[in-house]
Design a protein around this motif. Structure first.
Motif, PDB file in Angstrom:
ATOM      1  N   HIS A  23       0.839  -1.200   0.000  1.00  0.00           N
ATOM      2  CA  HIS A  23       0.000   0.000   0.000  1.00  0.00           C
ATOM      3  C   HIS A  23       0.876   1.254   0.000  1.00  0.00           C
ATOM      4  O   HIS A  23       0.593   2.215  -0.687  1.00  0.00           O
ATOM      5  N   ARG A  24       1.944   1.187   0.777  1.00  0.00           N
ATOM      6  CA  ARG A  24       2.816   2.361   0.894  1.00  0.00           C
ATOM      7  C   ARG A  24       4.229   1.890   1.222  1.00  0.00           C
ATOM      8  O   ARG A  24       4.408   0.915   1.939  1.00  0.00           O
ATOM      9  N   ILE A  25       5.207   2.616   0.690  1.00  0.00           N
ATOM     10  CA  ILE A  25       6.607   2.307   1.027  1.00  0.00           C
ATOM     11  C   ILE A  25       7.250   3.603   1.513  1.00  0.00           C
ATOM     12  O   ILE A  25       7.122   4.643   0.845  1.00  0.00           O
ATOM     13  N   ARG A  26       7.881   3.538   2.652  1.00  0.00           N
ATOM     14  CA  ARG A  26       8.580   4.737   3.140  1.00  0.00           C
ATOM     15  C   ARG A  26      10.044   4.355   3.374  1.00  0.00           C
ATOM     16  O   ARG A  26      10.342   3.534   4.233  1.00  0.00           O
ATOM     17  N   ASP A  27      10.915   4.966   2.549  1.00  0.00           N
ATOM     18  CA  ASP A  27      12.334   4.639   2.645  1.00  0.00           C
ATOM     19  C   ASP A  27      12.954   5.423   3.792  1.00  0.00           C
ATOM     20  O   ASP A  27      12.877   6.648   3.822  1.00  0.00           O
ATOM     21  N   MET A  28      13.567   4.714   4.749  1.00  0.00           N
ATOM     22  CA  MET A  28      14.127   5.388   5.917  1.00  0.00           C
ATOM     23  C   MET A  28      15.662   5.429   5.841  1.00  0.00           C
ATOM     24  O   MET A  28      16.316   5.831   6.784  1.00  0.00           O
ATOM     25  N   GLY A  29      16.244   4.971   4.721  1.00  0.00           N
ATOM     26  CA  GLY A  29      17.698   4.908   4.606  1.00  0.00           C
ATOM     27  C   GLY A  29      18.193   3.734   5.454  1.00  0.00           C
ATOM     28  O   GLY A  29      18.148   3.812   6.668  1.00  0.00           O
ATOM     29  N   GLY A  30      18.581   2.670   4.829  1.00  0.00           N
ATOM     30  CA  GLY A  30      19.016   1.474   5.590  1.00  0.00           C
ATOM     31  C   GLY A  30      17.879   0.485   5.771  1.00  0.00           C
ATOM     32  O   GLY A  30      18.081  -0.703   5.863  1.00  0.00           O
ATOM     33  N   PHE A  31      16.680   0.976   5.833  1.00  0.00           N
ATOM     34  CA  PHE A  31      15.507   0.083   5.891  1.00  0.00           C
ATOM     35  C   PHE A  31      14.281   0.845   5.372  1.00  0.00           C
ATOM     36  O   PHE A  31      14.321   2.077   5.222  1.00  0.00           O
ATOM     37  N   SER A  32      13.216   0.121   5.091  1.00  0.00           N
ATOM     38  CA  SER A  32      11.964   0.761   4.638  1.00  0.00           C
ATOM     39  C   SER A  32      10.814   0.295   5.503  1.00  0.00           C
ATOM     40  O   SER A  32      10.807  -0.860   5.947  1.00  0.00           O
ATOM     41  N   PHE A  33       9.865   1.189   5.707  1.00  0.00           N
ATOM     42  CA  PHE A  33       8.586   0.793   6.291  1.00  0.00           C
ATOM     43  C   PHE A  33       7.655   0.440   5.132  1.00  0.00           C
ATOM     44  O   PHE A  33       7.524   1.214   4.183  1.00  0.00           O
ATOM     45  N   LEU A  34       7.038  -0.719   5.222  1.00  0.00           N
ATOM     46  CA  LEU A  34       6.028  -1.082   4.225  1.00  0.00           C
ATOM     47  C   LEU A  34       4.690  -1.154   4.929  1.00  0.00           C
ATOM     48  O   LEU A  34       4.608  -1.696   6.025  1.00  0.00           O
ATOM     49  N   VAL A  35       3.668  -0.646   4.292  1.00  0.00           N
ATOM     50  CA  VAL A  35       2.323  -0.922   4.794  1.00  0.00           C
ATOM     51  C   VAL A  35       1.693  -1.876   3.794  1.00  0.00           C
ATOM     52  O   VAL A  35       1.648  -1.581   2.594  1.00  0.00           O
ATOM     53  N   VAL A  36       1.284  -3.041   4.284  1.00  0.00           N
ATOM     54  CA  VAL A  36       0.677  -4.049   3.409  1.00  0.00           C
ATOM     55  C   VAL A  36      -0.821  -4.064   3.655  1.00  0.00           C
ATOM     56  O   VAL A  36      -1.274  -4.144   4.801  1.00  0.00           O
ATOM     57  N   ARG A  37      -1.572  -3.941   2.570  1.00  0.00           N
ATOM     58  CA  ARG A  37      -3.038  -3.991   2.662  1.00  0.00           C
ATOM     59  C   ARG A  37      -3.468  -5.438   2.484  1.00  0.00           C
ATOM     60  O   ARG A  37      -3.400  -5.990   1.396  1.00  0.00           O
ATOM     61  N   THR A  38      -3.867  -6.061   3.565  1.00  0.00           N
ATOM     62  CA  THR A  38      -4.309  -7.458   3.484  1.00  0.00           C
ATOM     63  C   THR A  38      -5.826  -7.458   3.296  1.00  0.00           C
ATOM     64  O   THR A  38      -6.441  -6.399   3.142  1.00  0.00           O
ATOM     65  N   GLY A  39      -6.416  -8.632   3.340  1.00  0.00           N
ATOM     66  CA  GLY A  39      -7.860  -8.732   3.090  1.00  0.00           C
ATOM     67  C   GLY A  39      -8.693  -7.795   3.936  1.00  0.00           C
ATOM     68  O   GLY A  39      -9.662  -7.217   3.458  1.00  0.00           O
ATOM     69  N   ARG A  40      -8.338  -7.619   5.209  1.00  0.00           N
ATOM     70  CA  ARG A  40      -9.180  -6.775   6.061  1.00  0.00           C
ATOM     71  C   ARG A  40      -8.411  -5.799   6.918  1.00  0.00           C
ATOM     72  O   ARG A  40      -9.007  -5.140   7.773  1.00  0.00           O
ATOM     73  N   ALA A  41      -7.092  -5.738   6.732  1.00  0.00           N
ATOM     74  CA  ALA A  41      -6.324  -4.889   7.645  1.00  0.00           C
ATOM     75  C   ALA A  41      -5.157  -4.224   6.926  1.00  0.00           C
ATOM     76  O   ALA A  41      -4.916  -4.469   5.749  1.00  0.00           O
ATOM     77  N   MET A  42      -4.474  -3.356   7.655  1.00  0.00           N
ATOM     78  CA  MET A  42      -3.223  -2.764   7.168  1.00  0.00           C
ATOM     79  C   MET A  42      -2.143  -3.267   8.113  1.00  0.00           C
ATOM     80  O   MET A  42      -2.278  -3.121   9.337  1.00  0.00           O
ATOM     81  N   VAL A  43      -1.099  -3.857   7.570  1.00  0.00           N
ATOM     82  CA  VAL A  43      -0.063  -4.432   8.427  1.00  0.00           C
ATOM     83  C   VAL A  43       1.260  -3.712   8.162  1.00  0.00           C
ATOM     84  O   VAL A  43       1.686  -3.574   7.021  1.00  0.00           O
ATOM     85  N   GLN A  44       1.869  -3.248   9.247  1.00  0.00           N
ATOM     86  CA  GLN A  44       3.149  -2.550   9.098  1.00  0.00           C
ATOM     87  C   GLN A  44       4.291  -3.559   9.084  1.00  0.00           C
ATOM     88  O   GLN A  44       4.340  -4.457   9.922  1.00  0.00           O
ATOM     89  N   CYS A  45       5.194  -3.384   8.116  1.00  0.00           N
ATOM     90  CA  CYS A  45       6.334  -4.290   8.019  1.00  0.00           C
ATOM     91  C   CYS A  45       7.622  -3.467   7.926  1.00  0.00           C
ATOM     92  O   CYS A  45       7.596  -2.315   7.473  1.00  0.00           O
ATOM     93  N   VAL A  46       8.727  -4.089   8.332  1.00  0.00           N
ATOM     94  CA  VAL A  46      10.020  -3.415   8.229  1.00  0.00           C
ATOM     95  C   VAL A  46      10.901  -4.260   7.324  1.00  0.00           C
ATOM     96  O   VAL A  46      11.052  -5.469   7.535  1.00  0.00           O
ATOM     97  N   LEU A  47      11.440  -3.610   6.307  1.00  0.00           N
ATOM     98  CA  LEU A  47      12.274  -4.331   5.340  1.00  0.00           C
ATOM     99  C   LEU A  47      13.703  -3.764   5.398  1.00  0.00           C
ATOM    100  O   LEU A  47      13.938  -2.614   5.023  1.00  0.00           O
ATOM    101  N   GLU A  48      14.627  -4.590   5.885  1.00  0.00           N
ATOM    102  CA  GLU A  48      16.029  -4.147   5.981  1.00  0.00           C
ATOM    103  C   GLU A  48      16.669  -4.174   4.589  1.00  0.00           C
ATOM    104  O   GLU A  48      16.308  -5.002   3.756  1.00  0.00           O
ATOM    105  N   GLU A  49      17.639  -3.304   4.417  1.00  0.00           N
ATOM    106  CA  GLU A  49      18.352  -3.206   3.140  1.00  0.00           C
ATOM    107  C   GLU A  49      18.902  -4.575   2.702  1.00  0.00           C
ATOM    108  O   GLU A  49      18.792  -4.967   1.541  1.00  0.00           O
ATOM    109  N   SER A  50      19.458  -5.336   3.670  1.00  0.00           N
ATOM    110  CA  SER A  50      20.098  -6.615   3.337  1.00  0.00           C
ATOM    111  C   SER A  50      19.073  -7.604   2.774  1.00  0.00           C
ATOM    112  O   SER A  50      19.353  -8.336   1.820  1.00  0.00           O
ATOM    113  N   VAL A  51      17.855  -7.609   3.334  1.00  0.00           N
ATOM    114  CA  VAL A  51      16.809  -8.527   2.844  1.00  0.00           C
ATOM    115  C   VAL A  51      16.360  -8.069   1.456  1.00  0.00           C
ATOM    116  O   VAL A  51      16.134  -8.872   0.543  1.00  0.00           O
ATOM    117  N   LYS A  52      16.240  -6.734   1.328  1.00  0.00           N
ATOM    118  CA  LYS A  52      15.821  -6.155   0.045  1.00  0.00           C
ATOM    119  C   LYS A  52      16.787  -6.613  -1.060  1.00  0.00           C
ATOM    120  O   LYS A  52      16.375  -7.051  -2.130  1.00  0.00           O
TER     121      LYS A  52
END
Ligand code: AMO
Length: 437
Positions: free
Chosen positions: A29-58
């Motif tokens: 739904h949304r990606i916010r780059d924080m430098g070194g990691f990103s906040f992702l908001v994932v729109r699931t069937g009924r909710a919004m779930v906040q996720c953290v994506l580290e640069e290394s995983v990316k």
């Protein structure tokens, strides 16, 4: 992971396992780059779930994630009070399931879309994905769930009656005609005659189903197909039993919404009504009130017009402390042929409407159960009883005093959420100009 296991904690929008790992399936739904990691908001069937994506995983996952991607994300769940749901997922594995080839025509990721109703409806398959739009239909779902739960718990049996019908039940010209293998047929205006038949079987029945009205006027309160929540009950002591049952349902439903849909109600800024003892006023007195209290003479003698409904609700709120008001005893000639007349108030029927925040949301009443009386009433209405010979079997073979109501689901939703236009409370509205999408 089994399908069922995967859906268990669905309300939070993610599958959580005992070892602390989680899976989130949805749309970016949304990606916010924080430098070194990103906040992702994932729109699931009924909710919004906040996720953290580290640069290394990316980097490991190869492709860069983009807004609109459908994804399956694996990770570890950690408490996070600032995130919706009180947790976030630290992602360890990213799977991109599909990538959009077009940009949505509506601003899905804006907090509020702020688009016209026409743009919203023209792009309905996508606009419905917006958290606000989705919340409307989560609330609508809860209203139906509450209807089922409440009525099933009170001895009503759920039924499914045909929508291809041989005769209209509600009278008037607003009926869609069909060619049924060379025979004239109609799309059901209501389950009226069938729900009465089923009272003779189960005693108490209900149905939630589409009904069809060929309304030629384009208003903010009419649809050409809407969902009618109907119930019908036998062994009535009087019309009061029906109104009491509806009041108890509404009370139950508002409590149910409070418990199940707190997040959606907050998101939409909806204020639920208090359902106390709902005041009751006869039609004649309602007309008088409009004249005497508001100094206005409106509408005809047979029905209330929309402005009168608004004024009567204003009166009920100010003077009677209720956002609802029952109007009873409508003039008999204006009510359908199945309505029973009040022997103590000749010319008026045991028939009522429920008004809520300025709009009729229900019609109901007691029906004729006596055969001779029903045949007589049909003749008064200029209807040939022979056309209704199947229906009249129930009267001939014996029926208890009975009655019920039809509650328009979209109107109820509309009024709870304070929308001006009923189309906002319909997934894919059908109106004079709209059959698509
Ligand atoms: P009636 O025709 O008044 O009564 O309909 C009952 C309720 O259905 C809703 N409604 C509509 N909603 C959206 N678009 C429309 N075109 C529309 N028309 C009606 C309203 C209305 O109060 N058989 C009776 C009910 C009964 O007596 O049991 C009937 O259908 O909320």
């Amino acid at each position: 992971m089994s399908y069922i296991e995967g859906r268990k904690p669905w309300s939070e929008g993610a599958t959580h396992r005992e070892d602390g790992t989680s899976t989130v399936e949805g749309f970016i739904h949304r990606i916010r780059d924080m430098g070194g990691f990103s906040f992702l908001v994932v729109r699931t069937g009924r909710a919004m779930v906040q996720c953290v994506l580290e640069e290394s995983v990316k980097e490991k996952s190869g492709r860069q994630l983009e807004t609109g991607d459908t994804v399956r994300l694996e990770g570890v769940r950690v408490p996070e009070t600032r995130a919706a749901g009180g947790f976030e997922i630290r992602i360890s594995h990213v799977e991109i399931l599909s990538r959009p080839s077009a940009q949505p025509q509506v601003p899905l990721t804006r907090r509020k879309m702020d688009i016209s109703i026409d743009v919203n409806l023209d792009n309905r398959p996508i606009s419905l994905r917006h958290p606000h739009e989705r919340a409307i239909f989560i609330i609508q779902e809860a209203l139906v769930q509450a209807f089922r739960l409440f009525l099933s718990g009170n001895g009503f049996t759920e039924v499914h009656t045909p929508k291809i019908q041989a005769a209209g039940a509600e009278g008037g010209a607003n009926i869609f005609k069909l060619d049924y293998f060379g025979h004239p047929a109609f799309l059901g205006q209501s389950p009226q005659l069938y729900k009465q038949m089923m009272v003779g079987v189960f005693g108490r029945v209900f149905e939630v189903a589409p009904v069809f009205r060929a309304e030629k006027h384009n208003t903010t309160r009419h649809l050409n197909e809407y969902i009618s929540m109907d119930f019908e009950m036998g062994f009535l002591h009087g019309m009061q039993d029906i109104m009491e049952t509806e009041t108890a349902y509404l009370r139950f439903a508002m409590q149910y919404l409070k418990e199940k849909c707190a997040a959606e109600l907050a998101l939409l800024g909806a204020v639920l009504p208090e359902v106390g003892a709902i005041p009751v006023m006869k039609f004649k007195d309602a007309k008088k009130t409009v004249v005497e209290y508001f100094g206005k003479k409106l509408g005809g003698h047979g029905d209330l017009d929309p402005e009168e409904e608004v004024l009567l609700c204003e009166y009920a709120k100010k003077e009677l402390g209720s956002e609802f008001i029952f109007i009873t005893h409508y003039p008999s000639p204006r009510r359908p042929f199945y309505a029973m007349d009040d022997p103590e108030d000749p010319g008026y029927a045991f028939s009522f409407d429920l008004l809520f925040r300025g709009l009729e949301i229900t019609t109901g009443g007691q029906r004729i159960h006596d055969h001779a009386m029903q045949v007589g009433k049909m003749q008064e209405h200029g209807i040939d009883p022979a056309e209704f010979k199947d229906y009249l079997q129930i009267h001939a073979c014996g029926m208890p005093p009975h009655g019920g109501l039809g509650l328009g689901l979209e109107r109820l939703t509309q009024q709870i959420l304070g929308y001006k236009n009923i189309r906002q409370a319909s997934l894919f509205p059908r109106d004079l100009k709209r059959m698509l999408p």
